[in-house]
Design an enzyme around this catalytic site. Structure first.
Site, short mmCIF file in Angstrom:
data_model
loop_
_atom_site.label_atom_id
_atom_site.label_comp_id
_atom_site.label_asym_id
_atom_site.label_seq_id
_atom_site.Cartn_x
_atom_site.Cartn_y
_atom_site.Cartn_z
N ALA A 32 0.85 -1.19 0.00
CA ALA A 32 0.00 0.00 0.00
C ALA A 32 0.89 1.25 0.00
O ALA A 32 1.88 1.31 0.72
CB ALA A 32 -0.91 0.00 1.22
N ASP A 33 0.52 2.22 -0.82
CA ASP A 33 1.26 3.48 -0.85
C ASP A 33 0.45 4.57 -0.16
O ASP A 33 -0.63 4.32 0.38
CB ASP A 33 1.63 3.88 -2.28
CG ASP A 33 0.43 4.13 -3.18
OD1 ASP A 33 -0.68 4.45 -2.66
OD2 ASP A 33 0.57 4.02 -4.41
N SER A 34 0.96 5.80 -0.16
CA SER A 34 0.32 6.90 0.56
C SER A 34 -1.12 7.16 0.10
O SER A 34 -2.01 7.41 0.91
CB SER A 34 1.14 8.18 0.41
OG SER A 34 2.39 8.01 1.02
N ASP A 36 -3.11 4.97 -1.25
CA ASP A 36 -3.91 3.83 -0.78
C ASP A 36 -4.35 4.05 0.66
O ASP A 36 -5.49 3.76 1.02
CB ASP A 36 -3.12 2.53 -0.86
CG ASP A 36 -2.83 2.07 -2.27
OD1 ASP A 36 -3.67 2.34 -3.17
OD2 ASP A 36 -1.77 1.45 -2.50
#
Length: 71
Positions: A32-34, A36
């Site tokens: 997961a990224d920012s 997300d």
């Protein structure tokens, strides 16, 4: 509650629910990224009718799911 949280996470991150366990790290295990995390926080707030404090939301990406106080 964990089942509902699992469904929200799976839908938000487009992953299989089977990959999500209490020891799962959103960042390390599910990539997961920012962006997300922002979407996930909004979906959790909506799904559970809660407000997640910005400080808490900021630490979610570093925590295992079992550390969340939702379930």
């Amino acid at each position: 509650m964990f089942e509902k949280l699992t469904t929200i996470i799976a839908d938000t991150l487009s992953v299989d629910e089977e990959k999500i366990e209490a020891a799962t790290s959103l960042k390390e295990d599910l990539d997961a990224d920012s962006l997300d995390f922002v979407e996930l926080v909004m979906n959790i707030e909506e799904g559970f009718s809660v407000n997640i404090d910005e400080d808490v939301a900021g630490t979610m990406k570093q925590q295992k799911l079992k550390r969340f106080r939702i379930f």
